[in-house]
Write a protein that holds these residues in place. Structure first.
Motif, PDB file in Angstrom:
ATOM      1  N   GLN A 283       0.837  -1.194   0.000  1.00 23.58           N
ATOM      2  CA  GLN A 283       0.000   0.000   0.000  1.00 23.58           C
ATOM      3  C   GLN A 283       0.875   1.248   0.000  1.00 23.58           C
ATOM      4  OE1 GLN A 283      -1.866  -0.956   3.930  1.00 23.58           O
ATOM      5  NE2 GLN A 283      -1.160   1.101   4.510  1.00 23.58           N
ATOM      6  N   ASN A 284       0.287   2.342  -0.398  1.00 19.14           N
ATOM      7  CA  ASN A 284       0.967   3.632  -0.343  1.00 19.14           C
ATOM      8  C   ASN A 284       0.712   4.285   1.012  1.00 19.14           C
ATOM      9  OD1 ASN A 284       2.217   3.618  -2.923  1.00 19.14           O
ATOM     10  ND2 ASN A 284       0.266   4.128  -3.889  1.00 19.14           N
ATOM     11  N   SER A 285       1.198   5.508   1.188  1.00 20.03           N
ATOM     12  CA  SER A 285       1.076   6.179   2.484  1.00 20.03           C
ATOM     13  C   SER A 285      -0.332   6.748   2.672  1.00 20.03           C
ATOM     14  CB  SER A 285       2.095   7.321   2.576  1.00 20.03           C
ATOM     15  OG  SER A 285       1.755   8.357   1.652  1.00 20.03           O
ATOM     16  N   ASN A 286      -0.680   7.001   3.925  1.00 19.13           N
ATOM     17  CA  ASN A 286      -1.973   7.631   4.215  1.00 19.13           C
ATOM     18  C   ASN A 286      -2.059   9.011   3.578  1.00 19.13           C
ATOM     19  OD1 ASN A 286      -3.302   5.611   5.705  1.00 19.13           O
ATOM     20  ND2 ASN A 286      -2.142   6.130   7.552  1.00 19.13           N
ATOM     21  N   PHE A 287      -0.931   9.706   3.513  1.00 25.19           N
ATOM     22  CA  PHE A 287      -0.900  11.020   2.857  1.00 25.19           C
ATOM     23  C   PHE A 287      -1.411  10.898   1.421  1.00 25.19           C
ATOM     24  CE2 PHE A 287       1.367  13.658  -0.222  1.00 25.19           C
ATOM     25  CZ  PHE A 287       0.975  14.928   0.182  1.00 25.19           C
ATOM     26  N   PHE A 288      -0.922   9.896   0.705  1.00 20.23           N
ATOM     27  CA  PHE A 288      -1.309   9.710  -0.690  1.00 20.23           C
ATOM     28  C   PHE A 288      -2.823   9.483  -0.813  1.00 20.23           C
ATOM     29  CE2 PHE A 288      -2.305   6.940  -4.272  1.00 20.23           C
ATOM     30  CZ  PHE A 288      -1.727   7.620  -5.324  1.00 20.23           C
TER      31      PHE A 288
END
Length: 273
Positions: A202-207
């Motif tokens: 998964q990517n970051s929560n920011f993304f």
């Protein structure tokens, strides 16, 4: 682009080309920040160092550079009968997952693979020979059906991310947007069985938060895409599970459901792997 021409990222030139006379009004600190976000120096160093690598060897170098530890589950499900297949996967990362799948399948099938990808990736010298570029909104849109047709009628296995975009977080769940039906209709047309693949990560929560904010504000431009290279670097040195399912015979996709419903059926299988 000439096959012997090395593409390097040049944000200053991109801004001049896109913004024209207005480029001078973009503050220098904004340009510097963007260069950091897209990791211009690191990416260019890698592209220059691997300029002699093209196709699957380039993908091998990418996986090595990103230090990806790939755990393949169900490798025995990869067909060995010499027929051509459509490989479809979820798209959790938006970059590194595509590189990893290309490496796995490219080495398995002697480089006889083609991606259906965003046409921007055609700029990458090492990747271009493996790509069927897609740009449905630009000048290439009229050629899109013809290029897809040629890809599926070629003697290459096809790799697709039918969501088109990388996964989003909706109601706390990270999952692809609904899959587009092209892979169903073209696989039936060309008698290709479909191999479902699930890629972890998964990517970051920011993304995800940025993507959701842009959607809520009705911003059409995919701003989150600017951060995909930064997300790729955040995923360096990580381990990923790649689950390969059993091939689904093309005859499965009959008239009992619409192509879009069959696309959803395959997407559901992928998330059960």
């Amino acid at each position: 682009m000439a096959s012997d021409e090395l593409f390097l990222v040049d944000l200053d030139k991109i801004i001049r080309d896109k913004a024209g006379d207005k480029a001078k009004y973009i503050p220098g600190f904004v340009v510097s920040w963007l260069k950091r976000i897209i990791h211009q120096d690191e990416v260019n160093e890698f592209l220059a160092r691997t300029s002699d690598k093209v196709g699957v060897p380039f993908l091998d170098e990418c996986v090595k550079y990103l230090d990806m530890d790939l755990h393949i589950v169900g490798k025995e499900n990869l067909p060995k009968d010499g027929r051509l297949y459509t490989f479809v996967s979820n798209h959790p990362l938006g970059g590194a997952d595509g590189v990893a799948l290309g490496k796995i399948l490219g080495n398995e099938y002697d480089g006889k693979i083609k991606y259906l990808v965003n046409d921007l990736l055609m700029n990458l010298h090492g990747l271009a020979p493996l790509c069927i570029p897609i740009n449905k909104t630009g000048s290439q849109s009229k050629q899109f059906p013809k290029m897809v047709e040629e890809g599926f009628n070629s003697d290459n296995n096809i790799i697709m991310f039918p969501a088109g975009l990388c996964s989003r977080k909706i109601d706390g769940v990270i999952r692809d947007l609904p899959w587009k039906k092209t892979f169903i209709s073209k696989s039936v047309e060309t008698h290709r069985d479909v191999v479902p693949i699930h890629f972890s990560g998964q990517n970051s929560n920011f993304f995800y938060n940025l993507a959701n904010i842009c959607k809520a504000l009705g911003i059409k431009f995919n701003i989150a895409m600017l951060f995909l290279v930064d997300e790729m670097y955040k995923n360096v040195h990580k381990s990923f599970d790649v689950h390969i399912g059993k091939p689904i015979p093309w005859e499965t996709f009959d008239k009992s459901r619409t192509p879009a419903q069959w696309a959803q059926y395959v997407q559901d299988i992928v998330y059960q792997l």
